[in-house]
Structure formats: structure tokens, C-alpha cells
Design a protein around this motif. Structure first.
Motif, PDB file in Angstrom:
ATOM      1  N   TRP A 179      -8.783 -71.248  24.490  1.00 18.68           N
ATOM      2  CA  TRP A 179      -7.288 -71.707  25.199  1.00 18.68           C
ATOM      3  C   TRP A 179      -7.108 -72.927  26.412  1.00 18.68           C
ATOM      4  O   TRP A 179      -6.079 -73.022  26.508  1.00 18.68           O
ATOM      5  N   ASP A 180      -7.722 -73.562  27.400  1.00 20.93           N
ATOM      6  CA  ASP A 180      -7.930 -74.354  27.366  1.00 20.93           C
ATOM      7  C   ASP A 180      -7.561 -75.434  27.566  1.00 20.93           C
ATOM      8  O   ASP A 180      -7.413 -76.481  27.899  1.00 20.93           O
ATOM      9  N   TRP A 181      -8.411 -75.101  26.158  1.00 21.65           N
ATOM     10  CA  TRP A 181      -7.779 -76.820  25.024  1.00 21.65           C
ATOM     11  C   TRP A 181      -6.496 -77.033  24.524  1.00 21.65           C
ATOM     12  O   TRP A 181      -6.640 -77.931  24.391  1.00 21.65           O
ATOM     13  N   ALA A 182      -6.895 -76.143  23.693  1.00 20.42           N
ATOM     14  CA  ALA A 182      -5.528 -75.708  22.878  1.00 20.42           C
ATOM     15  C   ALA A 182      -3.950 -75.863  23.304  1.00 20.42           C
ATOM     16  O   ALA A 182      -3.616 -75.360  24.789  1.00 20.42           O
ATOM     17  N   ASP A 183      -3.065 -76.471  22.265  1.00 18.44           N
ATOM     18  CA  ASP A 183      -1.577 -76.385  22.819  1.00 18.44           C
ATOM     19  C   ASP A 183      -0.845 -75.725  21.727  1.00 18.44           C
ATOM     20  O   ASP A 183      -0.045 -75.074  21.892  1.00 18.44           O
ATOM     21  N   GLU A 208      -0.560 -79.342   8.954  1.00 16.84           N
ATOM     22  CA  GLU A 208      -0.329 -80.034   9.195  1.00 16.84           C
ATOM     23  C   GLU A 208       1.664 -80.520   8.992  1.00 16.84           C
ATOM     24  O   GLU A 208       2.607 -80.928   9.944  1.00 16.84           O
ATOM     25  N   LYS A 209       1.773 -79.403   8.020  1.00 20.87           N
ATOM     26  CA  LYS A 209       3.693 -78.733   7.828  1.00 20.87           C
ATOM     27  C   LYS A 209       4.023 -78.001   8.588  1.00 20.87           C
ATOM     28  O   LYS A 209       5.602 -78.056   9.335  1.00 20.87           O
ATOM     29  N   LEU A 210       3.038 -77.118   9.470  1.00 21.35           N
ATOM     30  CA  LEU A 210       3.531 -76.670  10.356  1.00 21.35           C
ATOM     31  C   LEU A 210       4.095 -76.621  11.649  1.00 21.35           C
ATOM     32  O   LEU A 210       4.777 -76.672  12.308  1.00 21.35           O
ATOM     33  N   VAL A 211       2.525 -77.751  12.111  1.00 27.06           N
ATOM     34  CA  VAL A 211       2.499 -78.065  13.559  1.00 27.06           C
ATOM     35  C   VAL A 211       4.026 -79.086  12.702  1.00 27.06           C
ATOM     36  O   VAL A 211       4.678 -78.992  14.523  1.00 27.06           O
ATOM     37  N   ALA A 212       4.580 -80.069  12.144  1.00 26.93           N
ATOM     38  CA  ALA A 212       5.869 -80.622  12.238  1.00 26.93           C
ATOM     39  C   ALA A 212       6.668 -79.685  12.754  1.00 26.93           C
ATOM     40  O   ALA A 212       8.033 -80.892  12.915  1.00 26.93           O
ATOM     41  N   LYS A 213       6.784 -78.683  12.261  1.00 23.46           N
ATOM     42  CA  LYS A 213       8.028 -77.566  12.073  1.00 23.46           C
ATOM     43  C   LYS A 213       7.796 -77.019  13.602  1.00 23.46           C
ATOM     44  O   LYS A 213       9.406 -76.635  14.406  1.00 23.46           O
ATOM     45  N   LEU A 214       6.944 -77.083  14.266  1.00 27.41           N
ATOM     46  CA  LEU A 214       6.729 -76.518  15.795  1.00 27.41           C
ATOM     47  C   LEU A 214       6.965 -77.426  16.650  1.00 27.41           C
ATOM     48  O   LEU A 214       7.870 -77.753  17.649  1.00 27.41           O
ATOM     49  N   VAL A 215       6.599 -78.333  16.716  1.00 29.53           N
ATOM     50  CA  VAL A 215       7.276 -79.567  17.267  1.00 29.53           C
ATOM     51  C   VAL A 215       8.363 -80.433  16.984  1.00 29.53           C
ATOM     52  O   VAL A 215       9.106 -81.026  17.631  1.00 29.53           O
ATOM     53  N   GLU A 216       9.373 -80.461  16.184  1.00 25.23           N
ATOM     54  CA  GLU A 216      10.690 -80.635  15.449  1.00 25.23           C
ATOM     55  C   GLU A 216      11.624 -79.784  16.838  1.00 25.23           C
ATOM     56  O   GLU A 216      12.323 -80.690  16.997  1.00 25.23           O
ATOM     57  N   HIS A 217      11.744 -78.274  17.003  1.00 25.58           N
ATOM     58  CA  HIS A 217      11.876 -78.281  18.476  1.00 25.58           C
ATOM     59  C   HIS A 217      11.581 -77.268  19.038  1.00 25.58           C
ATOM     60  O   HIS A 217      10.528 -76.736  18.955  1.00 25.58           O
ATOM     61  N   GLU A 218      12.082 -77.779  20.178  1.00 25.34           N
ATOM     62  CA  GLU A 218      11.676 -76.612  21.284  1.00 25.34           C
ATOM     63  C   GLU A 218      11.268 -75.159  21.383  1.00 25.34           C
ATOM     64  O   GLU A 218      10.503 -75.031  21.916  1.00 25.34           O
ATOM     65  N   GLU A 219      12.477 -75.217  20.746  1.00 29.66           N
ATOM     66  CA  GLU A 219      12.318 -73.837  21.338  1.00 29.66           C
ATOM     67  C   GLU A 219      11.987 -72.637  19.797  1.00 29.66           C
ATOM     68  O   GLU A 219      11.948 -70.880  20.322  1.00 29.66           O
ATOM     69  N   VAL A 220      11.147 -73.536  19.351  1.00 26.68           N
ATOM     70  CA  VAL A 220      10.233 -72.857  17.313  1.00 26.68           C
ATOM     71  C   VAL A 220       8.802 -72.473  18.699  1.00 26.68           C
ATOM     72  O   VAL A 220       8.371 -73.278  18.785  1.00 26.68           O
ATOM     73  N   GLY A 221       8.134 -71.318  18.131  1.00 29.14           N
ATOM     74  CA  GLY A 221       7.450 -70.820  18.927  1.00 29.14           C
ATOM     75  C   GLY A 221       5.849 -70.545  17.682  1.00 29.14           C
ATOM     76  O   GLY A 221       5.446 -70.653  18.226  1.00 29.14           O
ATOM     77  N   VAL A 222       6.828 -70.633  17.011  1.00 28.09           N
ATOM     78  CA  VAL A 222       5.788 -70.005  15.453  1.00 28.09           C
ATOM     79  C   VAL A 222       6.532 -70.021  13.863  1.00 28.09           C
ATOM     80  O   VAL A 222       7.112 -70.609  13.343  1.00 28.09           O
ATOM     81  N   ALA A 223       5.579 -70.283  13.582  1.00 26.75           N
ATOM     82  CA  ALA A 223       5.480 -71.318  11.582  1.00 26.75           C
ATOM     83  C   ALA A 223       4.821 -71.032  11.218  1.00 26.75           C
ATOM     84  O   ALA A 223       3.928 -69.723  11.034  1.00 26.75           O
ATOM     85  N   LYS A 283       2.546 -72.003  24.538  1.00 19.96           N
ATOM     86  CA  LYS A 283       3.227 -71.238  26.115  1.00 19.96           C
ATOM     87  C   LYS A 283       3.685 -70.512  26.016  1.00 19.96           C
ATOM     88  O   LYS A 283       3.943 -69.775  26.335  1.00 19.96           O
ATOM     89  N   TYR A 284       4.252 -69.670  24.378  1.00 16.68           N
ATOM     90  CA  TYR A 284       5.068 -68.847  24.502  1.00 16.68           C
ATOM     91  C   TYR A 284       4.184 -67.691  23.904  1.00 16.68           C
ATOM     92  O   TYR A 284       4.395 -66.251  24.320  1.00 16.68           O
ATOM     93  N   LEU A 285       2.857 -67.897  23.420  1.00 20.53           N
ATOM     94  CA  LEU A 285       1.574 -67.013  23.483  1.00 20.53           C
ATOM     95  C   LEU A 285       1.335 -66.071  24.531  1.00 20.53           C
ATOM     96  O   LEU A 285       1.148 -65.301  25.341  1.00 20.53           O
ATOM     97  N   GLU A 286       1.547 -67.243  26.075  1.00 22.64           N
ATOM     98  CA  GLU A 286       1.331 -66.504  27.552  1.00 22.64           C
ATOM     99  C   GLU A 286       2.527 -65.731  27.403  1.00 22.64           C
ATOM    100  O   GLU A 286       1.757 -64.955  28.798  1.00 22.64           O
TER     101      GLU A 286
END
Length: 236
Positions: free
Chosen positions: A82-86, A103-118, A158-161
Motif C-alpha cells: 500500500w505505501d509504495w504503489a500507485d 504497459e497497455k492497461l496503465v496507459a489507459k488508466l493514466v489517460e483519464h483521471e476518472e478511470v480507476g479500473v482497466a 486512490k479509488y481502491l481506498e
């Protein structure tokens, strides 16, 4: 700067698959920081020997707990990283990621702030043949009708929290108990997706990016309508 990604893996008696699962994370093409956290849920086969041998890698972490079920093991892994991961990704111990999945799923997650799960599609590998599972495009209404999000998804911390339960759990322990006691359920993923859908967007990547081994001991293959009805009162 790319987000730090922790992949969590709960293992119980999947000694035939756990090495390939761990290797699939080591071989990721992701250029950011990546770690694998394996929690062995009291296996009685040779899983722990294989995990311990593999964990000479400096970004693979492992521990053992008393057999308590996949939910407890996953919660343990989440708390550990928890204390390490984004971003936290889930890997079933009898599955494997394609090299470019993170690589591909993280790209989708960072593309839009409101996307929390890929999540993405995957290949089912049976003993004598293979099939492909093409997951549907996400919709909140569709999720209420079926578990369209694959268990091996990536989630922004942040959304998991936001959906952490008052008990401190992320996965409800009553929805997947100890495998040593027989089949206790496998709806803990679905419950988590339902709760996450209330606080963030979920996106589908229409590519085959994982392998799901279908070997007859999969908990999901043992699901019945009676078991689902028993678990339904705890979902959401």
C-alpha cells in the motif's frame, strides 16, 4: 513520471502454475517501477518451494499465511504494498500476463483521471485446446447483469481506498473462504467491481493480454446458482 505498479498474487496449491505466473510479471515491458507481491495462502503442495526459489529477484516479494481464503490473502498483499504503489494489479496464481499487459492497461488508466479500473480480454487454455474470451465493452448497467470485468484487472489505489470497508478489508472475506474447507465462493471480484463502479469509471482494453489456465480446479468453474444466491446478500 510513470506510476508505480504493484501486482498482487494470492496462491493456494497452484504449484503447477505459480512459476509461469511470476515469470509473466518479471517479463513485463512496462518502463515504470514494478513489483510483485505473492501471498501463499497456506499451500500444502510444492508452491512455497517454487515461490521461495523465484524470489531471489529484487522486485518480487513473498510471504506465507495460514490458509484463510483468497480474499484474506489478497487483502494481506494489498496492505503490504500500500505505501509504495500507485496502481495495484491482480494476478490469479494459475494465470499469466502477456508481456505488454501492464504497459497497455496503465496507459489507459493514466489517460483519464476518472478511470480507476482497466481490464482486458484473455485466452482460456484447456488441457487439449484453447479459446478466447472477449469481454464486453464496460457499462455500469451491464456490470449489474454480469461480471464483465476480468479478475486480473489493474486498479488505481486512490479509488481502491474509497471503497475500503469499515472492517479494513478491500475484498470481503466471507465471499471467498479457505480453499482447504472446500468451495466457499468466488464472488469477491464481482463485489469489488460493483463498489468501484460507484466511485470511478471502468474501461475495457479490447486485446487478449492474459492467459487463464482452465484445469478443473478453478473455483469459478464450480460456481452454482445456489452458491451465488448464498453470496448475493453480501455483494455490493
Amino acid at each position: 513520471m510513470l506510476p508505480k505498479v504493484a501486482i498482487i498474487c494470492a496462491n493456494y496449491n497452484y504449484g503447477d502454475f505459480i512459476t509461469a505466473a511470476m515469470e509473466s510479471i518479471v517479463n513485463q515491458t512496462y518502463k515504470g517501477k514494478l513489483r510483485l507481491y505473492v501471498v501463499d495462502d497456506g499451500s500444502t503442495d510444492d508452491s512455497w518451494k517454487k515461490i521461495s526459489k523465484f524470489c531471489t529477484c529484487n522486485f518480487v516479494y513473498s510471504k506465507r499465511i495460514e490458509n484463510s481464503g483468497a480474499s484474506v490473502a489478497r487483502n494481506e498483499a494489498i496492505n503490504w504494498c500500500w505505501d509504495w504503489a500507485d496502481i495495484i494489479g491482480v494476478l490469479d496464481a494459475d494465470d499469466a500476463y502477456y508481456p505488454e499487459k501492464v504497459e497497455k492497461l496503465v496507459a489507459k488508466l493514466v489517460e483519464h483521471e476518472e478511470v480507476g479500473v482497466a481490464y482486458a480480454d484473455y485466452k482460456n487454455v484447456f488441457p487439449h485446446y484453447t479459446t478466447h474470451s472477449f469481454k464486453p465493452v464496460y457499462s455500469k448497467e451491464g456490470l449489474r447483469k454480469q461480471c464483465m470485468v476480468h479478475s486480473n484487472a489493474l486498479i488505481k489505489k486512490k479509488y481502491l481506498e474509497m471503497v475500503q470497508l469499515p472492517s479494513g478489508e478491500f475484498y470481503k472475506s466471507q465471499l471467498h473462504g479457505p480453499a482447504s474447507q472446500g468451495f466457499i465462493g468466488c464472488t469477491e471480484d464481482y463485489d469489488l467491481w460493483i463498489r468501484l463502479s460507484e466511485v470511478c469509471m471502468i474501461t475495457h482494453v479490447p486485446e487478449c493480454l492474459a492467459i487463464a489456465n482452465q484445469h478443473g480446479r478453478n473455483q469459478s468453474m464450480k460456481m452454482t446458482s445456489e452458491i451465488f444466491e448464498q453470496n448475493a446478500k453480501f455483494i455490493g
